[in-house]
Design an enzyme around this catalytic site. Structure first.
Site, PDB file in Angstrom:
ATOM      1  CG  LEU C  75       1.488   3.728  -7.670  1.00  0.00           C
ATOM      2  CD1 LEU C  75       2.589   3.015  -6.912  1.00  0.00           C
ATOM      3  CD2 LEU C  75       0.536   2.725  -8.308  1.00  0.00           C
ATOM      4  CG  HIS C  77      -5.524   7.312  -2.926  1.00  0.00           C
ATOM      5  ND1 HIS C  77      -4.240   7.101  -2.450  1.00  0.00           N
ATOM      6  CD2 HIS C  77      -6.182   6.128  -2.764  1.00  0.00           C
ATOM      7  CE1 HIS C  77      -4.137   5.851  -2.017  1.00  0.00           C
ATOM      8  NE2 HIS C  77      -5.291   5.238  -2.193  1.00  0.00           N
ATOM      9  CG  MET C 111       2.297  12.665  -3.873  1.00  0.00           C
ATOM     10  SD  MET C 111       4.089  13.010  -3.870  1.00  0.00           S
ATOM     11  CE  MET C 111       4.361  13.441  -5.588  1.00  0.00           C
ATOM     12  CD  GLU C 112      -2.963  15.543  -4.141  1.00  0.00           C
ATOM     13  OE1 GLU C 112      -2.135  15.378  -3.218  1.00  0.00           O
ATOM     14  OE2 GLU C 112      -3.637  14.612  -4.617  1.00  0.00           O
ATOM     15  CG  ASP C 126       6.496  27.037 -22.141  1.00  0.00           C
ATOM     16  OD1 ASP C 126       7.212  26.696 -23.102  1.00  0.00           O
ATOM     17  OD2 ASP C 126       5.320  27.430 -22.277  1.00  0.00           O
TER      18      ASP C 126
END
Lengths: 157, 157, 157, 157, 157, 157
Positions: C75, C77, C111-112, C126
């Site tokens: 959700l 943008h 969020m970024e 990893d």
């Protein structure tokens, strides 16, 4: 001369059927070169002195591009790559790029190796474009191929 | 000579801040060339005679790659491209590639134009690799740039 | 307490309308930490001695993930990020991660920044998982936010 | 202690060759936790009462991220995942996340399970960030691994 | 009748230049329908009773597809969408799908709305294909469009 | 009637485990149709006369979408497609679309064929939307399926 295999009899693009081909280990090696200036090469390979990320960034770009080849090249098959390595060889006023890609699959990884070289080169270009917008990326070619029906291939001298 | 702007003072990669730059219309033009044989050029441009999809496929690959530049080039900014065109110019034993990209944004589209040329060239290479694995993609360079602080740029002759 | 803004009155997910919000410069900073062993930290930061690519690879992974946030978080943008930086701070038996993201847009980049930290941490994981499969990635949180209606935000102490 | 396998002798990143490894069924389980407040947990798990999409959205984000692991983690191999499940366990002031991933391939799915947990957690964070910007995503770790040369693995207690 | 604007005078595909168009708020609404059986509709909308994830999964698929439209549709422009909503309306033996997309940009979001409907419908099809492989997705059309030079548009009755 | 296999006993979405299924050659064929006007069909198939790129562009969009199915459809498995072909059949006021996809894998390619048809249709819609915004994409259905446990399938007449 044969026809272009990616086009059908009417000239339409298709992803050709590799279902009947043998699963073998296939390796492809491609090379290329970014031509710039001696000063810029010095800045980039400062990687050696100052641990700068220039070559590391281009290397990662090339490895990731190899994995995305089927997304970039419309008629390429998705392949579960087993190995990708990218090497840089700084010259006097240029940086050599070499990619080696391997898979065990029904079709080869020539495009993956070429794509890795091209995108690693573009990432280097991005890094230096503020200081040398006239840099030239070129000489991108396949230099070796093994596996599959055609066996070992190198360009004619 | 200035430093590489994509690296900070310690040599670490970063996506440089373009927040303070002016929003202007920016255009970049890049070119490149796939060297192959006269026979292969004839097969590819059969596009003109037989409506084959070879050049159309490479053109779409280039346009889409321009839109994905920020995904391919690690430190490139995402830009809402306003226009992308790709032209091919068949030569005797080569195919010329030219990409023009435009945006209204805080940073330019040089990498988008170069990426479009490189990927269109790779897509052509994919199409012909069965008949000419020795084809060479090269001479990928910026030939014109407008907009932004540096204004109009062309390579020195 | 207010409702979850990403859900409508019936509880259905939606991408909320930011059309009426002001375009302002917005910055977000997030941090996290990979807990491992002192030996592994020494291997990773050999980056300093041997110019190894471990931290450079994780840094690129984080920067690229920031650019793909809207593709990963259903959700979120799509935002034309203006700047992304990732810093690592090796501790005794852990590696600190810090991401700073900026944009001039109608919604923020929390969020970024969080995604950049999480994916940089996963890329480190990893790299070390063969020597320390028990490493733990955590403490991923927002530590600062500026711009937009809510102005400057830091967590309560 | 061994070296980091993703780096070559000179410390350069590479996608290591898994061509010689055995194709076996491999399963990995990872867990993590989003720490928030009791009120926010109540809003999220209203999923149970009001059929809201909060957990469903995060679950889909995690499943899709597992499939994109090789695109997010630079040196990870692309694997044709056979199964992905994500479970949430709401606690008093936190939401537990657990991902189980399976494949039949030459290398394991540890990173896929860890990535699924991290991105599901980020998607939850996105959903609640307006009401609890101070939420913390953490404790992301591998808890079980089967298949391959190392056989069954769980962390030492 | 006018020509196809996405093709130049020679019939070649291009991403047309929207640089000169006005930045306005633009909204598009598209609808579609998955025809299946009454039994399958009951299973899917059990979403209402059993909180199943069927519709939530399709909704997320549609929202994400809207954001990826420029990646799927070769000549579409990348747009920073401001809002995406997907609604489902179960019928007797069908499920109606409706997507509303908004942006403030130089070109409209018709393709984004149509793509959201199509992919939400495909995701529903995926969910039910084991019980109704003969389901049909169709009637995908634009039903309303506002903003830009052409103003408000609805199909002629 | 059976349950929806993509949901677990509690109605939660999951990527179902195909680990125990047999690796066989699997083929799926799907069809669809874009309804427009006779004038628009003439413009599009000018492809035959003027070598325009309209159908070639839609064909490439469909082929690429087939390869990205697992990225678009949340619970779909990633499959290494062996063959994808897209055919168009212009009618009086419509354009028929047919996709054939093949793989040798543990699960089928129904969704890949349906996705190829849908996205090829959307790309055509994009091409003609300026001249016929009321065009309708529909009748997207599976018409044949072979391989796997269920063997040969065609819809009941």
């Amino acid at each position: 001369m044969t026809e272009l295999s990616h086009l059908d009899a009417e000239g339409r693009a298709r992803m050709i059927d590799v279902g009947g081909k043998a699963v073998t280990r296939r390796v492809a090696v491609a090379t290329g070169r970014l031509d710039t200036t001696a000063e810029v090469v010095a800045l980039v390979v400062a990687d050696g002195l100052k641990k700068a990320d220039a070559l590391a960034t281009a290397r990662i770009a090339g490895i990731q591009a190899a994995k995305r080849t089927s997304d970039l090249i419309p008629l390429a098959h998705l392949l579960p790559l087993e190995s990708v390595t990218i090497e840089f060889e700084p010259g006097e006023a240029s940086i050599g790029i070499r990619a080696t890609v391997a898979v065990t699959a029904k079709t080869g990884v020539e495009m993956e190796a070429l794509t890795a070289v091209a995108v690693a080169g573009l990432a280097l270009h991005d890094m230096i474009k503020a200081v040398d917008p006239a840099a030239v990326l070129g000489d991108i070619r396949l230099v070796e191929k093994t596996g599959g029906k055609s066996g070992h291939w190198t360009p004619e001298p």
